[in-house]
Design an enzyme around this catalytic site. Structure first.
Site, PDB file in Angstrom:
ATOM      1  N   ILE A  99       0.861  -1.186   0.000  1.00 41.79           N
ATOM      2  CA  ILE A  99       0.000   0.000   0.000  1.00 41.79           C
ATOM      3  C   ILE A  99       0.895   1.233   0.000  1.00 41.79           C
ATOM      4  O   ILE A  99       1.798   1.360   0.828  1.00 41.79           O
ATOM      5  CB  ILE A  99      -0.927   0.022   1.227  1.00 41.79           C
ATOM      6  CG1 ILE A  99      -1.607  -1.346   1.407  1.00 41.79           C
ATOM      7  CG2 ILE A  99      -1.942   1.143   1.100  1.00 41.79           C
ATOM      8  CD1 ILE A  99      -2.425  -1.804   0.224  1.00 41.79           C
TER       9      ILE A  99
ATOM     10  N   THR B   8       0.418   8.933  -0.438  1.00 42.96           N
ATOM     11  CA  THR B   8       0.551  10.062  -1.355  1.00 42.96           C
ATOM     12  C   THR B   8       1.730  10.963  -0.998  1.00 42.96           C
ATOM     13  O   THR B   8       2.249  11.681  -1.834  1.00 42.96           O
ATOM     14  CB  THR B   8      -0.748  10.898  -1.364  1.00 42.96           C
ATOM     15  OG1 THR B   8      -0.643  11.911  -2.352  1.00 42.96           O
ATOM     16  CG2 THR B   8      -1.002  11.549  -0.022  1.00 42.96           C
ATOM     17  N   THR B   9       2.195  10.880   0.273  1.00 37.05           N
ATOM     18  CA  THR B   9       3.272  11.766   0.721  1.00 37.05           C
ATOM     19  C   THR B   9       4.637  11.357   0.188  1.00 37.05           C
ATOM     20  O   THR B   9       5.467  12.201  -0.126  1.00 37.05           O
ATOM     21  CB  THR B   9       3.320  11.799   2.258  1.00 37.05           C
ATOM     22  OG1 THR B   9       3.250  10.448   2.752  1.00 37.05           O
ATOM     23  CG2 THR B   9       2.156  12.599   2.825  1.00 37.05           C
ATOM     24  N   ASN B  10       4.899  10.065   0.102  1.00 43.15           N
ATOM     25  CA  ASN B  10       6.200   9.555  -0.370  1.00 43.15           C
ATOM     26  C   ASN B  10       5.967   8.427  -1.372  1.00 43.15           C
ATOM     27  O   ASN B  10       6.393   7.291  -1.143  1.00 43.15           O
ATOM     28  CB  ASN B  10       7.034   9.036   0.817  1.00 43.15           C
ATOM     29  CG  ASN B  10       7.123  10.032   1.936  1.00 43.15           C
ATOM     30  OD1 ASN B  10       7.679  11.108   1.789  1.00 43.15           O
ATOM     31  ND2 ASN B  10       6.557   9.692   3.097  1.00 43.15           N
TER      32      ASN B  10
ATOM     33  N   GLY C 186      -2.635   6.388   5.626  1.00 42.02           N
ATOM     34  CA  GLY C 186      -3.407   6.967   6.719  1.00 42.02           C
ATOM     35  C   GLY C 186      -3.824   5.931   7.739  1.00 42.02           C
ATOM     36  O   GLY C 186      -3.782   4.720   7.487  1.00 42.02           O
TER      37      GLY C 186
ATOM     38  N   GLY D 275       2.350   3.740  12.668  1.00 42.60           N
ATOM     39  CA  GLY D 275       1.487   4.636  13.412  1.00 42.60           C
ATOM     40  C   GLY D 275       1.818   6.076  13.091  1.00 42.60           C
ATOM     41  O   GLY D 275       2.805   6.366  12.408  1.00 42.60           O
TER      42      GLY D 275
ATOM     43  N   CYS E 236       6.673  11.321   8.189  1.00 42.30           N
ATOM     44  CA  CYS E 236       6.020  11.181   9.497  1.00 42.30           C
ATOM     45  C   CYS E 236       7.011  11.257  10.647  1.00 42.30           C
ATOM     46  O   CYS E 236       6.619  11.405  11.801  1.00 42.30           O
ATOM     47  CB  CYS E 236       5.239   9.875   9.563  1.00 42.30           C
ATOM     48  SG  CYS E 236       6.231   8.405   9.255  1.00 42.30           S
TER      49      CYS E 236
ATOM     50  N   GLU F 120      -0.059  16.068  14.844  1.00 43.10           N
ATOM     51  CA  GLU F 120       0.831  15.800  13.711  1.00 43.10           C
ATOM     52  C   GLU F 120       0.303  16.559  12.493  1.00 43.10           C
ATOM     53  O   GLU F 120      -0.859  16.388  12.103  1.00 43.10           O
ATOM     54  CB  GLU F 120       0.875  14.303  13.400  1.00 43.10           C
ATOM     55  CG  GLU F 120       1.821  13.977  12.246  1.00 43.10           C
ATOM     56  CD  GLU F 120       1.723  12.535  11.795  1.00 43.10           C
ATOM     57  OE1 GLU F 120       2.762  11.963  11.430  1.00 43.10           O
ATOM     58  OE2 GLU F 120       0.601  11.984  11.797  1.00 43.10           O
TER      59      GLU F 120
END
Length: 505
Positions: free
Chosen positions: A115, A118-120, A200, A218, A251, A341
């Protein structure tokens, strides 16, 4: 196209990818370590060579991050990861212990569901491909809907390199129409044996609820404590560089500054010198509404955006060269947007009297949504560093380095990775930096090394005390029923030998 038809097409595409992966993985099982290593190197080299191109594609499609920084992440996910696993044995016999007469054999899981966030997107796709190929697994990906094109572009580069090195066709697969229905079915597919879930919280929970083994991550609400003995100039530069890296999409990037009161003014001065903008109360209120309009939920539109862009969204004016937005804070909670966060170049700043109060504040921040992930600390006091490492419920305590990329192994000797386990603190099965060794079953062959002799005067009863009409188990114990008489002295001697054995080891 109606949504139902689109969903059905996506599900069919996923099923075909899994079937192809299954057939390819059965062939791949027969490959030697040398053949596997040749394929992995070819893929790593190809991905590394296209790092800049893929970085540009990722930023264009997602509108998140910074091209130069995405390039560095792609390089870490390709060459950095490759260097960390290239000498690792992952085929056949991987360890022999002639003294204890134990042999370890590696066996792959089979088909892995990957999975992608979208961030990396591109760096994660490359990383998961490499560790899967290294361990003779096949992998089928579900890209994030907002990063489909760049993710598939990265996977095609990996696929072409693997094919040219002799890998079976179909060993790398993906869903080009990623919808939740297809992703959910992929994770629960009978032929998928493991899930690598990066994304997410909802998606990670779905992976854990699939009934399959899963490595998830997490949230990383990372506090960074600047203790009074720290080299302030160096610490502040690292923190601003780290927090602004790829506009805060990692993260593991710092989310809240915790500062000793004795050095507060010096820290603030250095933060300003390094491009930080301090929000006044009215500006802070405006930015809070942009960060979160619903308690506990971050506005996805701020993720990976620049400090200047976020300020613009809030309707405030900041210098064009602003790298980070900072607001002073005293409270922690879902209703306090700066304490959460944020995955963007925004920091909260908390002031404490000493390291004990700093621990309490860091714990509050972690308990809000970062347990198990990472804590950063800048100090020259080794006792305080060790105390934090012992006391804090995190998997990584990073000392005097950039948290964002240090956790991933770029500025530390931690294992290079794009998936950071958070242990039981964060609801994960492991606290490790995920790598190739997590994708194999380790079988063990062990020879007998201690002989046990039982008494030959064994008596057996025909009747069983456990029939429907028999007495209870407790009564059996109390009345002395047994199926055999064993020499208690021999048992005691064997137990003593085993205890001595482990004491010697």
């Amino acid at each position: 196209m109606p949504q139902l038809d689109y969903d059905l097409q996506a599900i069919q595409e996923m099923r075909e990818a899994v079937q192809n992966a299954k057939e390819a993985q059965l062939q791949y099982l027969k490959f030697s370590q040398q053949e596997v290593d040749r394929i992995v190197k070819k893929v790593a080299d190809a991905a590394f060579a296209k790092s800049a191109e893929l970085a540009e594609l990722a930023v264009q499609e997602t509108e998140m991050g910074i091209i130069e920084h995405k390039k560095l992440k792609n390089e870490l996910g390709s060459k950095g990861v490759y260097e960390s696993i290239r000498n690792e044995k992952t085929v056949g016999i991987i360890k022999e212990d002639p003294v204890n007469k134990i042999m370890e054999i590696a066996d792959p899981f089979g088909i892995i569901a990957g999975i992608i966030p979208t961030t990396n997107p591109t760096s994660t796709a490359i990383f998961k491909t490499l560790i899967s190929l290294k361990t003779r697994n096949a992998i089928v990906f579900s890209p994030h809907p907002s990063a489909v094109k760049c993710t598939i572009a990265a996977l095609k580069i990996c696929q072409e390199a693997a094919d040219s090195a002799g890998a079976p066709k179909g060993i790398i697969g993906w869903i080009s129409k990623p919808v939740m229905a297809a992703t959910t079915e992929l994770m629960s597919h009978k032929d998928v044996k493991l899930i690598l879930a990066t994304g997410g919280g909802g998606l990670v929970k779905a992976a854990y609820s699939s009934g399959k083994p899963a490595y998830g991550v997490g949230p990383g609400n990372v506090p960074v404590y600047i203790e009074k003995t720290a080299n302030v100039n160096k610490a502040v530069k690292m923190i601003v560089d780290s927090k602004s890296f790829d506009n805060g999409t990692l993260c593991s990037s710092e989310q809240a500054l915790v500062i000793d009161r004795d050095i507060k003014q010096m820290v603030i001065s250095e933060l300003k010198n390094n491009g930080a903008y301090f929000l006044n109360e009215s500006e802070k209120s405006l930015v809070e509404k942009v960060i979160s309009s619903v308690p506990g939920q971050i506005n996805p539109k701020i993720v990976g955006r620049s400090a200047f862009k976020i300020a613009e969204m809030a309707g405030i004016s900041v210098p064009a060269e602003t790298r980070v937005l900072i607001a002073e804070e005293t409270k922690v909670g879902k209703e306090i947007p700066f304490s959460m966060e944020k995955l963007s170049p925004i920091l909260a700043l908390y002031t404490v009297s000493d390291s004990s109060e700093a621990q309490d504040m860091c714990l509050q921040i972690l308990n809000l949504g970062g347990r198990g992930h990472t804590l950063a600390l800048h100090t020259n006091n080794e006792d305080i560093a060790e105390d934090f490492a012992v006391e804090m419920p995190v998997s990584r305590v990073l000392i005097n380095t950039l948290s964002s990329i240090g956790a991933a192994g770029a500025t530390t000797n931690l294992i290079p990775t794009l998936t950071l386990g958070c242990g039981s603190y964060g609801g994960n099965i492991t606290s490790d930096n995920i790598t190739a060794r997590h994708l194999i079953n380790t079988k063990r062959m062990a020879y007998g090394v201690r002989e046990v002799e039982f008494s030959k005067s064994t008596e057996f009863r025909r009747e069983t005390p456990y029939s429907n009409n028999s007495t209870s188990f407790g009564q059996v114990i109390n009345t002395g029923h047994s199926t055999a008489k064993i020499d208690e002295n021999i048992i005691a001697e064997v137990v003593e030998q085993v205890i001595k054995k482990f004491q010697l080891n």
